[in-house]
Design an enzyme around this catalytic site. Structure first.
Site, PDB file in Angstrom:
ATOM      1  N   ARG A  86       3.518  -1.007   8.741  1.00  0.00           N
ATOM      2  CA  ARG A  86       3.390   0.305   8.480  1.00  0.00           C
ATOM      3  C   ARG A  86       3.087   1.018   8.670  1.00  0.00           C
ATOM      4  O   ARG A  86       2.142   2.090   7.471  1.00  0.00           O
ATOM      5  CB  ARG A  86       2.801  -0.291   6.639  1.00  0.00           C
ATOM      6  CG  ARG A  86       3.383  -1.826   5.993  1.00  0.00           C
ATOM      7  CD  ARG A  86       2.591  -2.166   5.245  1.00  0.00           C
ATOM      8  NE  ARG A  86       1.323  -2.799   5.532  1.00  0.00           N
ATOM      9  CZ  ARG A  86       1.798  -4.315   5.790  1.00  0.00           C
ATOM     10  NH1 ARG A  86       2.934  -4.848   5.787  1.00  0.00           N
ATOM     11  NH2 ARG A  86       0.859  -4.894   6.260  1.00  0.00           N
ATOM     12  N   TYR A 121       2.757   4.216   7.400  1.00  0.00           N
ATOM     13  CA  TYR A 121       2.549   5.441   6.564  1.00  0.00           C
ATOM     14  C   TYR A 121       2.132   6.911   7.220  1.00  0.00           C
ATOM     15  O   TYR A 121       2.047   7.754   6.304  1.00  0.00           O
ATOM     16  CB  TYR A 121       0.697   4.777   6.601  1.00  0.00           C
ATOM     17  CG  TYR A 121       0.372   3.922   5.803  1.00  0.00           C
ATOM     18  CD1 TYR A 121       1.497   3.536   4.584  1.00  0.00           C
ATOM     19  CD2 TYR A 121       0.410   2.790   6.605  1.00  0.00           C
ATOM     20  CE1 TYR A 121       1.133   2.978   4.355  1.00  0.00           C
ATOM     21  CE2 TYR A 121      -0.699   1.966   5.811  1.00  0.00           C
ATOM     22  CZ  TYR A 121      -0.026   1.454   4.729  1.00  0.00           C
ATOM     23  OH  TYR A 121       0.233   0.226   3.520  1.00  0.00           O
ATOM     24  N   TYR A 152      -1.419   5.380  -7.552  1.00  0.00           N
ATOM     25  CA  TYR A 152      -2.094   4.891  -9.156  1.00  0.00           C
ATOM     26  C   TYR A 152      -2.820   4.026  -8.587  1.00  0.00           C
ATOM     27  O   TYR A 152      -3.644   3.893  -7.214  1.00  0.00           O
ATOM     28  CB  TYR A 152      -0.992   3.440  -9.003  1.00  0.00           C
ATOM     29  CG  TYR A 152      -1.015   2.784  -8.068  1.00  0.00           C
ATOM     30  CD1 TYR A 152      -1.641   1.150  -7.538  1.00  0.00           C
ATOM     31  CD2 TYR A 152      -0.126   2.585  -6.756  1.00  0.00           C
ATOM     32  CE1 TYR A 152      -1.206   0.688  -6.779  1.00  0.00           C
ATOM     33  CE2 TYR A 152       0.272   1.318  -6.021  1.00  0.00           C
ATOM     34  CZ  TYR A 152      -0.274   0.323  -5.821  1.00  0.00           C
ATOM     35  OH  TYR A 152      -0.301  -0.445  -4.933  1.00  0.00           O
TER      36      TYR A 152
END
Length: 263
Positions: free
Chosen positions: A67, A71, A93
């Site tokens: 990840r 990112y 969100y």
């Protein structure tokens, strides 16, 4: 003029987005969005005709991908768009600065390049948690940790206040290639927490509702049963106080107060 603003769209679809965040999205040259589901993604796409879904950078299918790389790719895509002279919006969100490293990375990188960049807050899962559970955290105080960080480092929880452990479904997972932990790792966490909380102490697994037609998930269980509980990346663990607040008699005396004055 080139710029980057990272906005929060709230947790509940459409209803929790601020007027400022919505306006930024509507007037952007390009919007990079990271939404929890297709409904929220389509809502963003309805506000602006040029939306890039950042979900594409996550591992697809059987692909194994760290990840950190994901990112970095998200960040670079936003920065490059700003470098091209466009008004860029990153729509995330919840709150864009809470458990979201990409907005922070992109803002820092743009600022270093002389590009105007800032953040607009949003309603986070923590805001929803206090409302849905009917808790005022100011009454006893609260502590908040990412679950794996809590396990890896010597944090000391105060059993007299609320303890929040975020991303409990990833507790103890350090490869950054998986989105779930194991029962054995959760058992380690239970053992760790049992230093301060009885195994029968009631804890809460919480998930905020993303859609207006849904209800938040509020699952109460004993601490000892945590390893067998159902959870996903959106699940937060709340450990309520196990002890009452203890008066600091020395400080009260210095202030000319007694415990009775605080009743």
């Amino acid at each position: 003029m080139a710029s980057l603003v990272c906005v929060g769209t709230g947790i509940g679809l459409a209803g929790q987005i601020s007027v400022r965040a919505k306006s930024h999205i509507e007037h952007a040259d390009i919007v990079f969005s990271l939404m929890p589901d297709g409904f929220a993604q389509r809502y963003i796409e309805g506000l602006n005709a040029n939306v890039v879904n950042l979900q594409q950078f996550y591992a697809q299918g059987d692909e194994i991908k760290n990840r950190r790389l994901t990112y970095e790719q998200m960040t670079q895509a936003m920065v490059e768009a700003a470098q091209s002279g466009r008004r860029v919006v990153g729509a995330f969100y919840g709150h864009p600065g809470v458990f979201a490293c990409v907005p922070h990375m992109a803002i820092r990188r743009c600022t270093a390049l002389g590009i105007e960049a800032w953040m607009e807050p949003g309603i986070s899962a923590e805001d929803c948690l206090w409302a849905d559970l009917g808790i005022d955290p100011a009454q006893s105080g609260h502590q908040s940790f990412e679950a794996s960080q809590f396990m890896f480092f010597r944090h000391q929880p105060a059993p007299c206040c609320h303890l929040l452990l975020w991303q409990i479904a990833l507790a103890g997972e350090n490869t950054l290639t998986r989105f779930h932990t194991s029962r054995d790792r959760l058992q380690v966490l239970v053992k760790q927490l049992s230093q301060w909380y009885p195994l029968e102490h009631e804890v809460v697994l919480y998930e905020a509702a993303f859609l207006p037609v849904h209800e938040p998930r509020i699952c109460r269980l004993a601490l000892k049963d945590l390893p067998d509980a159902e959870m996903d990346p959106a699940t937060t663990l709340l450990v309520p106080p196990a002890q009452k607040l203890e008066h600091n008699l020395e400080v009260l005396a210095m202030l000319g107060l007694t415990p009775a004055d605080l009743a």
